[in-house]
Design a protein around this motif. Structure first.
Motif, PDB file in Angstrom:
ATOM      1  N   GLN A 150       0.882   4.018  -2.951  1.00  0.00           N
ATOM      2  CA  GLN A 150       0.614   5.431  -2.664  1.00  0.00           C
ATOM      3  C   GLN A 150       1.748   6.312  -3.198  1.00  0.00           C
ATOM      4  O   GLN A 150       1.504   7.357  -3.799  1.00  0.00           O
ATOM      5  CB  GLN A 150       0.438   5.645  -1.163  1.00  0.00           C
ATOM      6  CG  GLN A 150       0.039   7.060  -0.799  1.00  0.00           C
ATOM      7  CD  GLN A 150      -0.183   7.213   0.707  1.00  0.00           C
ATOM      8  OE1 GLN A 150       0.091   6.307   1.481  1.00  0.00           O
ATOM      9  NE2 GLN A 150      -0.681   8.362   1.095  1.00  0.00           N
ATOM     10  N   ARG A 151       2.979   5.872  -2.999  1.00  0.00           N
ATOM     11  CA  ARG A 151       4.131   6.627  -3.511  1.00  0.00           C
ATOM     12  C   ARG A 151       4.078   6.693  -5.035  1.00  0.00           C
ATOM     13  O   ARG A 151       4.352   7.731  -5.636  1.00  0.00           O
ATOM     14  CB  ARG A 151       5.430   5.990  -3.032  1.00  0.00           C
ATOM     15  CG  ARG A 151       6.648   6.823  -3.382  1.00  0.00           C
ATOM     16  CD  ARG A 151       7.958   6.284  -2.819  1.00  0.00           C
ATOM     17  NE  ARG A 151       7.875   6.021  -1.394  1.00  0.00           N
ATOM     18  CZ  ARG A 151       8.036   4.807  -0.845  1.00  0.00           C
ATOM     19  NH1 ARG A 151       8.279   3.749  -1.600  1.00  0.00           N
ATOM     20  NH2 ARG A 151       7.967   4.641   0.458  1.00  0.00           N
ATOM     21  N   ASN A 181       0.827  -1.210   0.000  1.00  0.00           N
ATOM     22  CA  ASN A 181       0.000   0.000   0.000  1.00  0.00           C
ATOM     23  C   ASN A 181       0.857   1.255   0.000  1.00  0.00           C
ATOM     24  O   ASN A 181       0.544   2.231  -0.688  1.00  0.00           O
ATOM     25  CB  ASN A 181      -0.947   0.010   1.202  1.00  0.00           C
ATOM     26  CG  ASN A 181      -2.084  -0.975   1.028  1.00  0.00           C
ATOM     27  OD1 ASN A 181      -2.411  -1.373  -0.089  1.00  0.00           O
ATOM     28  ND2 ASN A 181      -2.686  -1.374   2.139  1.00  0.00           N
ATOM     29  N   GLU A 182       1.937   1.229   0.762  1.00  0.00           N
ATOM     30  CA  GLU A 182       2.846   2.380   0.820  1.00  0.00           C
ATOM     31  C   GLU A 182       3.486   2.653  -0.543  1.00  0.00           C
ATOM     32  O   GLU A 182       3.537   3.785  -1.002  1.00  0.00           O
ATOM     33  CB  GLU A 182       3.925   2.138   1.870  1.00  0.00           C
ATOM     34  CG  GLU A 182       4.887   3.288   2.039  1.00  0.00           C
ATOM     35  CD  GLU A 182       5.963   2.978   3.071  1.00  0.00           C
ATOM     36  OE1 GLU A 182       7.120   3.351   2.831  1.00  0.00           O
ATOM     37  OE2 GLU A 182       5.633   2.351   4.107  1.00  0.00           O
ATOM     38  N   ASP A 183       3.963   1.601  -1.203  1.00  0.00           N
ATOM     39  CA  ASP A 183       4.574   1.760  -2.526  1.00  0.00           C
ATOM     40  C   ASP A 183       3.548   2.217  -3.560  1.00  0.00           C
ATOM     41  O   ASP A 183       3.852   3.033  -4.436  1.00  0.00           O
ATOM     42  CB  ASP A 183       5.228   0.459  -2.986  1.00  0.00           C
ATOM     43  CG  ASP A 183       6.510   0.158  -2.236  1.00  0.00           C
ATOM     44  OD1 ASP A 183       7.048   1.073  -1.573  1.00  0.00           O
ATOM     45  OD2 ASP A 183       6.977  -0.998  -2.313  1.00  0.00           O
TER      46      ASP A 183
END
Length: 135
Positions: A32-33, A28-30
Motif C-alpha cells: 500500500q505504501r 500488505n502495508e508495504d
C-alpha cells in the motif's frame, strides 16, 4: 558531472528494487505504501525524471555510453508504472531509436527500453498509433 549522473541512476534503480517494484514480495502495508509513493511520484516527479533521462540519452551518448545504457535500464524499470505518454512520445522515443539506428554501444539497451514501452499494458490500437507517429 558524470559521477553524479551515475549516483542518480543507481539510486533510481535501487529505489525501484527496494520500494516500487511489484515483483518483490511485500506485506500488505508495504504494498500500500508503495502504491502511495508511485501515485505521488506520477503527480509530481515523473515528468522531471523523464526529462533527466532524455538529457542523459541525448548528451552523454558518445562521452559516457555506460551511463546511457544504465539510463535506458532504469527507464525500462519505470516504464512499467509511469504514465506511458511521458516516454511514448516523438521526442523521447526518437532519442531511444537514434541509439538503435546509429548502432551505438547502448543499442541493445535501447531495444530493451523500446520493448518495455511496447509491452506496457495499453490497447494494441494505441500502441500502433504511438509507433506510427514516430518520425
Amino acid at each position: 558531472g558524470l559521477p553524479l549522473v551515475d549516483f542518480f541512476l543507481r539510486v533510481l534503480a535501487i529505489f525501484d528494487q527496494e520500494v516500487i517494484s511489484d515483483e518483490v514480495q511485500r506485506s500488505n502495508e508495504d504494498r500500500q505504501r508503495s502504491h502511495q509513493i508511485k501515485h505521488a511520484m506520477r503527480e509530481r516527479d515523473v515528468v522531471a525524471l523523464v526529462e533527466c533521462w532524455y538529457r542523459i540519452l541525448t548528451t552523454l551518448g558518445t562521452s559516457a555510453p555506460q551511463l546511457v545504457s544504465d539510463c535506458l535500464k532504469v527507464t525500462s524499470l519505470y516504464v512499467v508504472w509511469i504514465e506511458i505518454l511521458t516516454v511514448a512520445n516523438d521526442k523521447f522515443l526518437s532519442a531511444v531509436c537514434s541509439l538503435i539506428t546509429t548502432a551505438s554501444p547502448s543499442a541493445n539497451e535501447a531495444c530493451e527500453c523500446l520493448a518495455a514501452v511496447c509491452s506496457k499494458k495499453m490497447p494494441a490500437s494505441k500502441k500502433v498509433l504511438m509507433l506510427s507517429e514516430l518520425q
